[in-house]
Enzyme design. Structure first.
Site, mmCIF file in Angstrom:
data_model
loop_
_atom_site.group_PDB
_atom_site.id
_atom_site.type_symbol
_atom_site.label_atom_id
_atom_site.label_comp_id
_atom_site.label_asym_id
_atom_site.label_seq_id
_atom_site.Cartn_x
_atom_site.Cartn_y
_atom_site.Cartn_z
ATOM 1 N N ASP A 176 0.838 -1.210 0.000
ATOM 2 C CA ASP A 176 0.000 0.000 0.000
ATOM 3 C C ASP A 176 0.873 1.261 0.000
ATOM 4 O O ASP A 176 0.557 2.245 -0.667
ATOM 5 C CB ASP A 176 -0.941 -0.013 1.216
ATOM 6 C CG ASP A 176 -1.824 -1.245 1.224
ATOM 7 O OD1 ASP A 176 -2.385 -1.568 0.162
ATOM 8 O OD2 ASP A 176 -1.939 -1.899 2.273
ATOM 9 N N HIS A 203 -5.463 -3.715 5.633
ATOM 10 C CA HIS A 203 -5.150 -4.007 4.227
ATOM 11 C C HIS A 203 -6.380 -4.577 3.515
ATOM 12 O O HIS A 203 -6.409 -5.738 3.127
ATOM 13 C CB HIS A 203 -3.958 -4.967 4.130
ATOM 14 C CG HIS A 203 -3.613 -5.292 2.708
ATOM 15 N ND1 HIS A 203 -3.107 -4.354 1.825
ATOM 16 C CD2 HIS A 203 -3.740 -6.436 1.998
ATOM 17 C CE1 HIS A 203 -2.942 -4.912 0.650
ATOM 18 N NE2 HIS A 203 -3.324 -6.179 0.711
HETATM 19 P P1 NAD Z 1 -0.316 -18.363 -5.462
HETATM 20 O O1 NAD Z 1 -1.493 -19.261 -5.543
HETATM 21 O O2 NAD Z 1 0.404 -18.023 -6.717
HETATM 22 O O3 NAD Z 1 0.762 -18.968 -4.463
HETATM 23 C C1 NAD Z 1 0.415 -19.444 -3.204
HETATM 24 C C2 NAD Z 1 1.397 -20.542 -2.823
HETATM 25 O O4 NAD Z 1 1.037 -20.996 -1.516
HETATM 26 C C3 NAD Z 1 1.350 -21.763 -3.762
HETATM 27 O O5 NAD Z 1 2.671 -22.081 -4.195
HETATM 28 C C4 NAD Z 1 0.790 -22.867 -2.877
HETATM 29 O O6 NAD Z 1 1.298 -24.155 -3.182
HETATM 30 C C5 NAD Z 1 1.258 -22.396 -1.511
HETATM 31 N N1 NAD Z 1 0.531 -23.004 -0.410
HETATM 32 C C6 NAD Z 1 -0.794 -23.311 -0.313
HETATM 33 N N2 NAD Z 1 -1.035 -23.912 0.861
HETATM 34 C C7 NAD Z 1 0.146 -23.976 1.523
HETATM 35 C C8 NAD Z 1 0.541 -24.470 2.783
HETATM 36 N N3 NAD Z 1 -0.328 -25.040 3.626
HETATM 37 N N4 NAD Z 1 1.841 -24.367 3.136
HETATM 38 C C9 NAD Z 1 2.723 -23.777 2.311
HETATM 39 N N5 NAD Z 1 2.418 -23.281 1.099
HETATM 40 C C10 NAD Z 1 1.141 -23.389 0.721
HETATM 41 O O7 NAD Z 1 -0.793 -17.035 -4.711
HETATM 42 P P2 NAD Z 1 -0.028 -15.626 -4.638
HETATM 43 O O8 NAD Z 1 -0.421 -14.779 -5.776
HETATM 44 O O9 NAD Z 1 1.411 -15.877 -4.364
HETATM 45 O O10 NAD Z 1 -0.749 -14.971 -3.338
HETATM 46 C C11 NAD Z 1 -0.548 -15.538 -2.075
HETATM 47 C C12 NAD Z 1 -1.352 -14.783 -1.014
HETATM 48 O O11 NAD Z 1 -0.851 -13.449 -0.861
HETATM 49 C C13 NAD Z 1 -2.838 -14.619 -1.331
HETATM 50 O O12 NAD Z 1 -3.586 -14.862 -0.156
HETATM 51 C C14 NAD Z 1 -2.967 -13.165 -1.741
HETATM 52 O O13 NAD Z 1 -4.259 -12.648 -1.521
HETATM 53 C C15 NAD Z 1 -1.949 -12.537 -0.822
HETATM 54 N N6 NAD Z 1 -1.488 -11.192 -1.218
HETATM 55 C C16 NAD Z 1 -1.288 -10.280 -0.220
HETATM 56 C C17 NAD Z 1 -0.807 -9.031 -0.514
HETATM 57 C C18 NAD Z 1 -0.564 -8.037 0.583
HETATM 58 O O14 NAD Z 1 -0.387 -6.835 0.293
HETATM 59 N N7 NAD Z 1 -0.481 -8.420 1.843
HETATM 60 C C19 NAD Z 1 -0.534 -8.682 -1.845
HETATM 61 C C20 NAD Z 1 -0.746 -9.631 -2.839
HETATM 62 C C21 NAD Z 1 -1.225 -10.898 -2.512
HETATM 63 C C1 LMR Z 2 -3.225 -6.516 -3.077
HETATM 64 O O1 LMR Z 2 -3.455 -5.485 -2.430
HETATM 65 O O2 LMR Z 2 -2.790 -6.477 -4.247
HETATM 66 C C2 LMR Z 2 -3.420 -7.846 -2.422
HETATM 67 O O3 LMR Z 2 -4.046 -7.715 -1.181
HETATM 68 C C3 LMR Z 2 -4.079 -8.846 -3.307
HETATM 69 C C4 LMR Z 2 -5.519 -8.559 -3.559
HETATM 70 O O4 LMR Z 2 -6.325 -9.472 -3.431
HETATM 71 O O5 LMR Z 2 -5.863 -7.428 -3.922
#
Ligand code: NAD
Ligand code: LMR
Length: 338
Positions: A176, A203
């Site tokens: 953010d 967030h």
């Molecule tokens: P993705 O599906 O590409 O990757 C997720 C990974 O987690 C996969 O490799 C999967 O195998 C693994 N996984 C699932 N269960 C698991 C477990 N029990 N133990 C270990 N690994 C496990 O998803 P992504 O795009 O990398 O996003 C991941 C998360 O991050 C989502 O929840 C998304 O909403 C979040 N996110 C948060 C922010 C933020 O600002 N905080 C920003 C973007 C995404």
């Molecule tokens: C973001 O802000 O990009 C993450 O929290 C992923 C989402 O679901 O928007």
């Protein structure tokens, strides 16, 4: 306010690996849980490029052997090891000083972050149980959504295991801040790397509260433009989800932001004073978790810098965010304690 760490990460990324010095570095093991995913892979790449990391531990339920083999060929300091499946979680976590958790499913168009709760809550709970057991003193940086609930889940798990230290559990809201810096710089024709806008609250949607009145350098906008910029920062995640059209949410910008936050934690562990915003246990508002600028040090949060001076517009944003924050926090706590 945040330029030190942003600059540091870009310096780390641009530095020729041959110039990295290892002689006076503290050994730091960083574990990435969810390392094979859309965020996990580029995040691990950026961490492999940091001279502050001595051991990079990559854990996932699939594909970590390949990711680790690939990254291990890069001629930087960090020794890379891949771990797959719950049987290897202990080895992945033991000795870790920093644990970054991007494990879990991302949004598809039309979903809110809260729609991810049913899947991601148990993933974060189970990984937190392991972290509480195998590296109770580590700094825990949670990326998995919904952050407003997953951070309370992790905290409750640490409490149940008798190892809770609220100064060491963080919800990563750095993306953010990164977005606010970028959008404000674009609007004013500034260098984005020189703009620092604190973002407080949580967030998700209206809980994301950019403090544009506290931008450094100072900027001002007419009310309609201020409103539009604030909404764009609040909805930026959805902007990426829509553009990716069903294939996921922000991964590359999140990897950048996650690496910035992890590097800040490592710098703090190495004795530097670093300031970052993050979603932590807090008493600065009625919500029991809240993101504000934090001074990070060897023990995690050294000082919570609080809300600071807010404009009337920002005070109103804080007021409007509290109910949603409280509900999301309670949902996480109830889940962990059921
Ligand atoms: P993705 O599906 O590409 O990757 C997720 C990974 O987690 C996969 O490799 C999967 O195998 C693994 N996984 C699932 N269960 C698991 C477990 N029990 N133990 C270990 N690994 C496990 O998803 P992504 O795009 O990398 O996003 C991941 C998360 O991050 C989502 O929840 C998304 O909403 C979040 N996110 C948060 C922010 C933020 O600002 N905080 C920003 C973007 C995404
Ligand atoms: C973001 O802000 O990009 C993450 O929290 C992923 C989402 O679901 O928007």
């Amino acid at each position: 306010m945040f330029s030190k760490s942003a600059k540091c990460l870009s310096q780390i990324c641009l530095k020729n690996s041959r110039s990295f010095s290892t002689s006076n570095q503290v050994n730091s093991k960083v574990a990435v849980l969810g390392a094979s995913g859309g965020i996990g892979q580029p995040l691990s790449l950026l961490l492999k490029h940091s001279s502050l990391v001595s051991d990079l531990s990559l854990y996932d339920i699939a594909h970590t052997a390949g990711v680790a083999a690939d990254l291990s060929h890069i001629n930087t300091r960090a020794r890379v090891t891949g771990y797959v499946g719950p049987d290897q979680l202990k080895a992945a976590l033991e000795g870790a000083q920093v644990v970054v958790i991007p494990a879990g499913v991302p949004r598809k168009p039309g979903m809110t972050r809260d729609d991810l709760f049913n899947t991601n809550a148990s993933i974060v709970r189970d990984l937190s149980i392991a972290a509480a057991k195998y590296c109770p003193k580590a700094m825990i940086a949670i990326i998995s959504n919904p952050v407003n609930s997953t951070v309370p889940i992790a905290s409750e798990v640490f409490k149940k295991n008798g190892v809770y230290d609220p100064k060491r559990i963080f919800g990563v809201t750095t993306l953010d801040v990164v977005r606010a810096n970028t959008f404000i710089a674009e609007a004013k024709g500034l260098d984005p790397n020189q703009v620092n806008v604190p973002v407080i609250g949580g967030h998700a949607g209206i809980t994301i509260i950019p403090l544009i009145s506290r931008s450094n350098p100072s900027v001002s906008f007419p009310n309609d433009k201020l409103d539009a910029l604030t909404k764009r920062i609040q909805d930026a995640g959805t902007e990426v989800v829509k553009a990716k059209a069903g294939t996921g949410s922000a991964t590359l910008s999140m990897a950048f932001a996650g690496a910035r936050f992890a590097v800040s934690l490592l710098e703090a562990l190495n004795g530097k004073e670093v300031i970052e915003c993050a979603f932590v246990k807090s008493d600065v508002t009625e919500a029991s978790y809240f993101s504000t600028p934090l001074v990070l040090g060897k023990n995690g949060v050294e000082k919570n810098l609080g809300l600071g001076k807010l404009s009337d517009f920002e005070q109103n944003l804080v007021k409007n965010a509290i109910k949603e924050l409280k509900d999301s926090i309670k949902k996480g706590e109830d889940f962990a304690n059921k």
